[in-house]
Enzyme design. Structure first.
Site, PDB file in Angstrom:
ATOM      1  N   CYS A   4       3.053  -3.286   3.954  1.00 60.12           N
ATOM      2  CA  CYS A   4       2.228  -2.142   4.352  1.00 60.12           C
ATOM      3  C   CYS A   4       2.916  -1.480   5.539  1.00 60.12           C
ATOM      4  O   CYS A   4       4.112  -1.702   5.763  1.00 60.12           O
ATOM      5  CB  CYS A   4       0.780  -2.547   4.630  1.00 60.12           C
ATOM      6  N   ASP A  31       0.876  -1.172   0.000  1.00 59.76           N
ATOM      7  CA  ASP A  31       0.000   0.000   0.000  1.00 59.76           C
ATOM      8  C   ASP A  31       0.915   1.223   0.000  1.00 59.76           C
ATOM      9  O   ASP A  31       2.127   1.101  -0.223  1.00 59.76           O
ATOM     10  CB  ASP A  31      -1.002  -0.046   1.159  1.00 59.76           C
ATOM     11  N   THR A  67       2.618  -1.868   8.830  1.00 59.76           N
ATOM     12  CA  THR A  67       3.051  -2.869   9.819  1.00 59.76           C
ATOM     13  C   THR A  67       3.230  -4.259   9.225  1.00 59.76           C
ATOM     14  O   THR A  67       3.926  -5.091   9.814  1.00 59.76           O
ATOM     15  CB  THR A  67       1.984  -2.997  10.927  1.00 59.76           C
TER      16      THR A  67
END
Ligand code: RB5
Length: 144
Positions: free
Chosen positions: A65, A8, A67
């Site tokens: 992403c 992302d 985390t």
């Protein structure tokens, strides 16, 4: 190895870095995007990678992403996928040896690129241990 990768916005910079790292190791990498760091929703990027692995178009999947957590939650919804969120090389070895993970999810915000490189190298070179672990993984897959 054929490797499918995506991120992302929070993982974009490291995804770009890790794609080049994987290509440098000689892997065939399919990049499902995004192409910029504009804000996106991580499930939209987890699914194409998870499906590539589940449907045999890729040997392994890599998702990045902020985390790694959201990517793991989304990818593990796809039947046939065993996605693990990994932040140390030791866990990378164990997710292969014990869990036969076929997708790895990484943190772009909390883990340095050099550590993610080592995590990926370990993930791609460690074999499943089989033996006592095989029946446990079969029980996981029976939940699909
Ligand atoms: C995006 O802000 C963040 O929530 C996402 O990258 C990821 O960390 C979710 O688990």
């Amino acid at each position: 190895m054929k490797i499918s990768i995506a991120s992302d916005h929070a993982g974009f910079e490291q995804k770009e870095h890790l794609r080049a790292f994987l290509e440098g190791l000689g892997h065939e990498v399919c990049d499902h995007g995004p192409a910029t760091d504009d804000r996106v929703d991580y499930p939209d990027y987890a699914v194409p990678v998870a499906k590539d692995v589940a449907e045999g178009r890729a040997d392994r999947g890599v998702l990045v992403c902020g985390t790694g957590i959201g990517m793991a939650l989304a990818a593990d919804k796809i039947a046939g996928v065993r996605a693990a969120n990994i932040i140390t090389p030791q866990f990378a070895a164990l997710c292969r040896e014990h869990n036969d993970a076929n997708v790895i999810t990484l943190s772009g915000r909390f883990v340095e690129p050099e550590v993610n490189e080592e995590i990926l190298r370990t993930f791609l070179t460690t074999d499943f241990g089989g033996g006592r672990h095989a029946g446990r993984v079969e029980k996981i897959m029976a939940l699909d």
